[in-house]
Scaffold this active site. Structure first.
Site, PDB file in Angstrom:
ATOM      1  N   THR A  33      35.797   9.202  43.550  1.00 33.29           N
ATOM      2  CA  THR A  33      36.080  10.192  43.325  1.00 33.29           C
ATOM      3  C   THR A  33      35.951  10.107  41.266  1.00 33.29           C
ATOM      4  O   THR A  33      35.512   9.923  40.348  1.00 33.29           O
ATOM      5  CB  THR A  33      37.260  10.934  42.296  1.00 33.29           C
TER       6      THR A  33
ATOM      7  N   LYS B  14      25.395  -7.411  45.232  1.00 31.41           N
ATOM      8  CA  LYS B  14      26.440  -6.552  44.683  1.00 31.41           C
ATOM      9  C   LYS B  14      27.746  -6.782  46.143  1.00 31.41           C
ATOM     10  O   LYS B  14      27.529  -6.849  46.882  1.00 31.41           O
ATOM     11  CB  LYS B  14      25.764  -5.399  44.306  1.00 31.41           C
TER      12      LYS B  14
ATOM     13  N   THR C 183      27.922  -1.427  42.950  1.00 35.81           N
ATOM     14  CA  THR C 183      28.734   0.091  42.742  1.00 35.81           C
ATOM     15  C   THR C 183      30.389  -0.266  41.926  1.00 35.81           C
ATOM     16  O   THR C 183      30.157   0.600  40.828  1.00 35.81           O
ATOM     17  CB  THR C 183      29.453   0.562  43.741  1.00 35.81           C
TER      18      THR C 183
ATOM     19  N   THR D  46      31.024  -5.793  52.528  1.00 32.83           N
ATOM     20  CA  THR D  46      30.186  -4.644  51.532  1.00 32.83           C
ATOM     21  C   THR D  46      29.500  -5.564  50.598  1.00 32.83           C
ATOM     22  O   THR D  46      29.992  -5.338  49.841  1.00 32.83           O
ATOM     23  CB  THR D  46      30.984  -3.889  51.450  1.00 32.83           C
TER      24      THR D  46
ATOM     25  N   ASN E  63      40.111   1.569  45.129  1.00 36.57           N
ATOM     26  CA  ASN E  63      40.520   2.238  46.148  1.00 36.57           C
ATOM     27  C   ASN E  63      40.941   3.613  46.673  1.00 36.57           C
ATOM     28  O   ASN E  63      40.385   4.995  47.624  1.00 36.57           O
ATOM     29  CB  ASN E  63      40.653   1.628  46.936  1.00 36.57           C
TER      30      ASN E  63
ATOM     31  N   GLU F  53      37.245  -6.140  44.000  1.00 38.29           N
ATOM     32  CA  GLU F  53      38.184  -4.859  42.639  1.00 38.29           C
ATOM     33  C   GLU F  53      39.776  -5.423  42.354  1.00 38.29           C
ATOM     34  O   GLU F  53      40.316  -5.685  43.456  1.00 38.29           O
ATOM     35  CB  GLU F  53      38.680  -3.569  43.979  1.00 38.29           C
TER      36      GLU F  53
END
Length: 393
Positions: free
Chosen positions: A393, A168, A142, A179, A388, A265
């Site tokens: 979007t 992942k 993702t 996650t 985040n 991230e």
């Protein structure tokens, strides 16, 4: 050495948007043993609820996984959609529904685009003859910036076998599953009870020992399928073969877990937080997590600020036994604090140099006992907020 008895596939179904493969399949040519661990979040996605129940049987032949949509918080329709997708895939594979597990990752609260999902199933099954595990690793991404794949080779009774796995995860990462999705396969023949025990132990030392942002998802799934196609004698607990299998399994899961943190991230640092000298393993791990999840500590890592005061503060509120006059803190080999006070001298400058490295270790010694634990984390950067803030979007 080639993994025996498994096939893999991935196709583009445009589940969130076109342009990448987002539907994948892991398939064993024969019925296989399965062990699985799922999120401990009280809010759980339909695939988690369904697969947890099916995994209790201990037998599975296939895993259907999609990215781009979590199928979480989608009510009764979400469960109907999960069942429908699973049924169609099982029929195409010639399997009973119960031998197929399902996993999803992506945006929460949106129904699956069923027409696109269903249209991808037959091409996915057809692709099994020319797919590979790398395809699965890429399809489940993702916000990941790279695919995560690990392999190890072992021997049992003179017969070689493989353990291979993908994962992942980059954000919403917190122990007790994060996650993340992880699928491991092995062609070793493994006694079912030992497989479940070994997998649980490997998970605790790897996926349950990482944190990027202290958050926990609704969809976390990790599983291992063992089909015995290598032809080795059954690996049983208490044997040298079992010890080797467990060691290799831990290597694979820990390597995958570390890759998740490195891909955190917006992360610019990979940090190992070690806590020693605790009264118990539980207290050592709780203290390490308190440090690793502190936003002030993580931003100090990003700013390369040798602010050991934030670390000792996180130790103090961890909820474990602490004597501040005994605490020692190190950045790699640089002593920052001893007996609870600043070490002085060149510690500030030397500690700052350590924090400039892309990887380093923070060691906290409580000097109260003999237990120790390690947790793996990242820093917190401007990019984490940007990623985040724009996720949907």
């Amino acid at each position: 050495m080639t993994l025996k008895g498994f096939r893999f596939a991935a196709v583009e179904a445009a589940i969130k948007k076109p342009g990448r493969r987002d539907l994948a399949l892991v398939f064993s040519d024969t019925p296989a043993q399965v062990a699985a661990v799922f999120t401990t979040n009280k809010v759980q996605a339909a695939p988690v609820i369904l697969s947890r129940e099916r995994a209790k049987n201990g037998i599975a032949r296939a895993v259907l996984v999609n990215s781009g949509n979590a199928n979480a918080c989608t009510g009764e329709q979400g469960m109907r959609d999960a069942l429908s997708c699973g049924r169609r895939t099982a029929e195409a594979l010639g399997l009973p529904d119960e031998e197929l597990l399902i996993a999803s990752t992506g945006v929460i609260g949106q129904p699956l685009p069923m027409e696109r999902f269903k249209a991808g199933i037959q091409p996915l099954v057809d692709a099994l003859d020319h797919g590979c595990l790398e395809d699965v690793a890429a399809a489940i991404m993702t916000t990941d910036t790279f695919a995560k794949l690990e392999r190890r080779t072992g021997q049992a009774g003179g017969v070689s076998y493989q353990i291979e796995g993908v994962a992942k995860g980059a954000g919403m990462i917190q122990p007790n599953m994060a996650t993340m999705l992880s699928f491991l396969v092995t062609d070793a023949a493994v006694e079912p009870t030992f497989l479940r025990k070994a997998f649980g132990e490997a998970i605790e030392a790897s996926f349950n020992s990482i944190t990027v942002d202290g958050d926990m998802s609704t969809n976390d799934t990790a599983l291992i399928i063992a089909n015995g196609a290598a032809g080795n004698l059954l690996i049983k607990e208490g044997t040298p073969e079992a010890a080797e299998f467990l060691s290799l399994l831990k290597e694979v899961t820990l390597s995958l877990a570390r890759l998740i943190v490195k891909d955190g991230e917006g992360a610019t640092k990979f940090v190992t937080v070690k806590v020693r000298g605790a009264h118990s393993l539980a207290e050592a791990k709780k203290t390490a997590l308190s440090i690793a999840n502190s936003l002030l500590v993580k931003t100090a890592f990003f700013g390369q600020d040798a602010n050991w005061g934030r670390i000792i503060a996180a130790v103090g509120y961890a909820g474990v036994q602490v004597d501040q006059d005994r605490v020692e803190i190190r950045f790699d080999d640089v002593v920052m604090a001893k007996n609870g006070v600043f070490a002085g001298g060149s510690a500030e400058a030397d500690g700052t140099e350590v924090l400039k490295r892309p990887e380093f270790t923070v060691t906290v010694d409580l000097h109260l006992g003999s237990a120790e634990a390690a947790v793996y984390t990242s820093d917190l950067s401007y990019d984490y907020v940007r990623i985040n803030a724009d996720y949907r979007t």
